[in-house]
Design an enzyme around this catalytic site. Structure first.
Site, PDB file in Angstrom:
ATOM      1  N   ASP A  69       0.818  -1.220   0.000  1.00 17.24           N
ATOM      2  CA  ASP A  69       0.000   0.000   0.000  1.00 17.24           C
ATOM      3  C   ASP A  69       0.852   1.272   0.000  1.00 17.24           C
ATOM      4  O   ASP A  69       0.314   2.384   0.120  1.00 17.24           O
ATOM      5  CB  ASP A  69      -0.901   0.037   1.249  1.00 17.24           C
ATOM      6  CG  ASP A  69      -2.293  -0.560   0.986  1.00 17.24           C
ATOM      7  OD1 ASP A  69      -2.724  -0.584  -0.187  1.00 17.24           O
ATOM      8  OD2 ASP A  69      -2.937  -0.980   1.967  1.00 17.24           O
ATOM      9  N   ARG A  94       0.383  -1.820   7.512  1.00 23.31           N
ATOM     10  CA  ARG A  94       0.996  -0.619   6.939  1.00 23.31           C
ATOM     11  C   ARG A  94       1.979   0.065   7.896  1.00 23.31           C
ATOM     12  O   ARG A  94       2.578   1.084   7.533  1.00 23.31           O
ATOM     13  CB  ARG A  94      -0.093   0.385   6.527  1.00 23.31           C
ATOM     14  CG  ARG A  94      -1.044  -0.147   5.453  1.00 23.31           C
ATOM     15  CD  ARG A  94      -1.869   0.967   4.818  1.00 23.31           C
ATOM     16  NE  ARG A  94      -1.042   1.874   4.048  1.00 23.31           N
ATOM     17  CZ  ARG A  94      -1.470   3.015   3.504  1.00 23.31           C
ATOM     18  NH1 ARG A  94      -2.737   3.382   3.659  1.00 23.31           N
ATOM     19  NH2 ARG A  94      -0.659   3.792   2.821  1.00 23.31           N
ATOM     20  N   ARG A 140      -9.793   5.707  11.009  1.00 21.55           N
ATOM     21  CA  ARG A 140      -8.335   5.563  11.079  1.00 21.55           C
ATOM     22  C   ARG A 140      -7.729   6.479  12.149  1.00 21.55           C
ATOM     23  O   ARG A 140      -7.289   6.006  13.183  1.00 21.55           O
ATOM     24  CB  ARG A 140      -7.709   5.832   9.713  1.00 21.55           C
ATOM     25  CG  ARG A 140      -8.210   4.896   8.599  1.00 21.55           C
ATOM     26  CD  ARG A 140      -7.719   3.487   8.772  1.00 21.55           C
ATOM     27  NE  ARG A 140      -8.200   2.588   7.729  1.00 21.55           N
ATOM     28  CZ  ARG A 140      -7.586   2.337   6.586  1.00 21.55           C
ATOM     29  NH1 ARG A 140      -6.442   2.919   6.301  1.00 21.55           N
ATOM     30  NH2 ARG A 140      -8.093   1.480   5.718  1.00 21.55           N
ATOM     31  N   HIS A 169     -11.288   7.530   4.933  1.00 25.05           N
ATOM     32  CA  HIS A 169     -10.325   8.614   5.167  1.00 25.05           C
ATOM     33  C   HIS A 169     -11.008   9.920   4.769  1.00 25.05           C
ATOM     34  O   HIS A 169     -11.775   9.942   3.800  1.00 25.05           O
ATOM     35  CB  HIS A 169      -9.099   8.472   4.251  1.00 25.05           C
ATOM     36  CG  HIS A 169      -7.969   7.656   4.801  1.00 25.05           C
ATOM     37  ND1 HIS A 169      -7.166   6.859   3.989  1.00 25.05           N
ATOM     38  CD2 HIS A 169      -7.455   7.532   6.050  1.00 25.05           C
ATOM     39  CE1 HIS A 169      -6.237   6.278   4.725  1.00 25.05           C
ATOM     40  NE2 HIS A 169      -6.384   6.656   5.974  1.00 25.05           N
ATOM     41  N   CYS A 265      -4.754  10.053  -2.707  1.00 28.81           N
ATOM     42  CA  CYS A 265      -4.066   9.062  -1.870  1.00 28.81           C
ATOM     43  C   CYS A 265      -2.627   8.846  -2.315  1.00 28.81           C
ATOM     44  O   CYS A 265      -1.767   8.494  -1.513  1.00 28.81           O
ATOM     45  CB  CYS A 265      -4.771   7.714  -1.933  1.00 28.81           C
ATOM     46  SG  CYS A 265      -6.440   7.736  -1.313  1.00 28.81           S
TER      47      CYS A 265
HETATM   48  N1  ARG Z   1      -5.337   0.437   1.028  1.00 29.11           N
HETATM   49  C1  ARG Z   1      -5.045   1.692   1.647  1.00 29.11           C
HETATM   50  C2  ARG Z   1      -5.634   1.708   3.034  1.00 29.11           C
HETATM   51  O1  ARG Z   1      -6.737   1.224   3.203  1.00 29.11           O
HETATM   52  C3  ARG Z   1      -5.562   2.821   0.838  1.00 29.11           C
HETATM   53  C4  ARG Z   1      -5.176   4.138   1.358  1.00 29.11           C
HETATM   54  C5  ARG Z   1      -5.702   5.236   0.535  1.00 29.11           C
HETATM   55  N2  ARG Z   1      -5.161   6.485   0.919  1.00 29.11           N
HETATM   56  C6  ARG Z   1      -5.856   7.585   1.195  1.00 29.11           C
HETATM   57  N3  ARG Z   1      -5.199   8.660   1.411  1.00 29.11           N
HETATM   58  N4  ARG Z   1      -7.147   7.555   1.332  1.00 29.11           N
HETATM   59  O2  ARG Z   1      -5.048   2.191   3.962  1.00 29.11           O
END
Ligand code: ARG
Length: 272
Positions: A69, A94, A140, A169, A265
């Site tokens: 990612d 991550r 998040r 996000h 992203c």
């Molecule tokens: N697969 C990543 C996650 O879920 C995607 C992140 C996308 N980034 C963003 N800035 N929205 O963390």
């Protein structure tokens, strides 16, 4: 119609050389669906080259095979006034991306680099307008990261509650169009009723986006003040953006959409 001006930007991007969907941490990610890496790379190179052709500076972060990612560079830090607030990821998959970003900034002589105490996923949940730092929470970023960011940046941080898992996000639900003013676009359904009322109060002239365009990840856009790079599938956004004096530029990042991300992203802005 207001006249908008582009200002040159500096961005940090990370090529999707090792992009994969091997785990699922948002509803867009389906590990059973194959990913076409050469296509992902070609689409990403289009984005990078488009930034450069618009006069912006693009720096590149070295991708790591064990961090699929990492292409979503926006999540690795938040940079305002030359100050770097690192990330702390919500998911262990991550976690190591945070150190890769911190090391990049330190190796290049950025002096104010802070490793955060609380969970934040960089510009995934922080958006910068002229007056505020808007900060998402609910999926998040920890609400405690908002206070940490306010203290570090010395800018007022406005907490916003995200309620729809598709828009996990802030940068999937809201996009800053003009950061010398306070012009934004957002999808109200992604926010709690109270946060919707806050947005309506702070941004009474915002471009309010329909669900179908948000669902095409149309809000995952990057503006340089004039040009707005956004997913091309968000068809309903082009005309309203033109009416407001912006120049929308549709990008095809269909492969990266399988990871739950698009233009924004992939793009970490390094604000001097
Ligand atoms: N697969 C990543 C996650 O879920 C995607 C992140 C996308 N980034 C963003 N800035 N929205 O963390």
């Amino acid at each position: 119609m207001p006249r908008h001006h582009a200002t040159p930007r500096r961005f940090l991007l990370c090529p999707p050389a090792h992009f994969k969907v091997t785990y699922s941490i948002n509803p867009w990610m389906d590990p059973t669906k194959p990913v076409d890496v050469p296509l992902a790379v070609a689409q990403w190179e289009d984005l990078r080259d488009r930034y450069r052709s618009l006069g912006h500076t693009v720096e590149e972060l070295e991708p790591r095979p064990e961090l699929p990612d990492m292409v979503f560079a926006a999540n690795g830090a938040t940079v305002i006034d030359g100050r770097v607030l690192g990330a702390r990821f919500a998911h262990p998959e991550r976690a190591a991306e945070a150190d890769a970003h911190l090391a990049w900034f330190r190796a290049r002589g950025w002096r104010e680099v802070r490793e955060p105490v609380h969970v934040n996923e960089g510009e995934g949940d922080f958006a910068v307008t002229a007056s505020y730092v808007l900060a998402g929470r609910g999926f998040r970023a920890s609400p405690l990261s908002h206070g940490e960011a306010q203290e570090f940046f010395g800018r007022p941080v406005i907490g916003l509650d995200l309620v729809d898992p598709r828009f996990y996000h802030l940068d999937t639900a809201l996009s800053v169009l003009d950061d010398r003013g306070d012009d934004v676009m957002y999808y109200p359904g992604a926010f709690s009723p109270g946060s919707r009322a806050v947005l309506a109060r702070l941004f009474p002239r915002a471009l309010v986006v329909a669900e179908r365009d948000a669902a095409a990840l149309g809000l995952n856009a990057v503006s340089d003040g004039l040009h707005v790079l956004l997913p091309q599938a968000a068809l309903g956004l082009f005309e309203p953006l033109r009416e407001r004096g912006y120049e929308p530029i549709g990008m095809d990042l269909s492969e990266l959409l399988k990871g739950g991300g698009s233009v924004k992203c992939c793009t970490l802005e390094l604000r001097p």
